[in-house]
Design an enzyme around this catalytic site. Structure first.
Site, PDB file in Angstrom:
ATOM      1  N   GLY A  51       0.789  -1.218   0.000  1.00  0.00           N
ATOM      2  CA  GLY A  51       0.000   0.000   0.000  1.00  0.00           C
ATOM      3  C   GLY A  51       0.824   1.272   0.000  1.00  0.00           C
ATOM      4  CG  HIS A  52       1.779   3.534  -2.873  1.00  0.00           C
ATOM      5  ND1 HIS A  52       1.855   2.275  -3.416  1.00  0.00           N
ATOM      6  CD2 HIS A  52       1.472   4.364  -3.886  1.00  0.00           C
ATOM      7  CE1 HIS A  52       1.609   2.345  -4.702  1.00  0.00           C
ATOM      8  NE2 HIS A  52       1.361   3.606  -5.024  1.00  0.00           N
ATOM      9  CB  ALA A  53      -1.742   7.535  -0.087  1.00  0.00           C
TER      10      ALA A  53
END
Length: 136
Positions: A51-53
């Site tokens: 995950g990342h944003a």
């Protein structure tokens, strides 16, 4: 797109006995100017994309082949989108945590981006993301 919420968008599907064709044009099917495209493939069974944003980048994710799930988290709620048709795409607004998992054999994830690659735009720590998202 005034309301920057995740949303499944339909991509035109032109049916033809010789094979179907779909087309994506900036600011028609995708709610931003396309600056970059990349694809993810050959993901080993049972693996996932961590995950990342993004602080400012918007994305449009399409399953070109096979299927996979995109898990989006807005800091309050998590939603899972099963991507399995090449004539639908998932719009992902900025400041949305995302992870991709549940890859089928030969899955190809096609991603259109509103920005050129910039490592400074990535948020890779979920706790930092939540702090930024909640304005703390």
């Amino acid at each position: 797109m005034a309301n920057k919420e995740p949303k499944i968008l339909e991509i035109p599907k032109i049916c033809d006995p010789r094979g179907n064709l779909s087309v994506i044009e900036a600011e028609r099917q995708v709610p931003f100017d396309i600056k970059r495209a990349y694809w993810i493939y050959d993901v080993p069974g049972g693996k996932f994309r961590t995950g990342h944003a993004f602080r400012s980048q918007e994305e449009f994710i399409v399953a070109l082949s096979g299927s996979f799930d995109v898990v989006l988290d807005d800091g309050q709620q998590e939603r899972r989108y099963h991507m399995a048709r090449s004539y639908y795409g998932l719009y992902v607004p900025p400041m949305t945590w995302r992870m991709i998992d549940n890859f089928s054999t030969n899955a190809v994830v096609y991603v259109l981006s509103s920005e050129l690659y910039d490592p400074a735009d990535y948020i890779e720590d979920y706790q930092e993301y939540k702090l930024l998202k909640n304005g703390k």
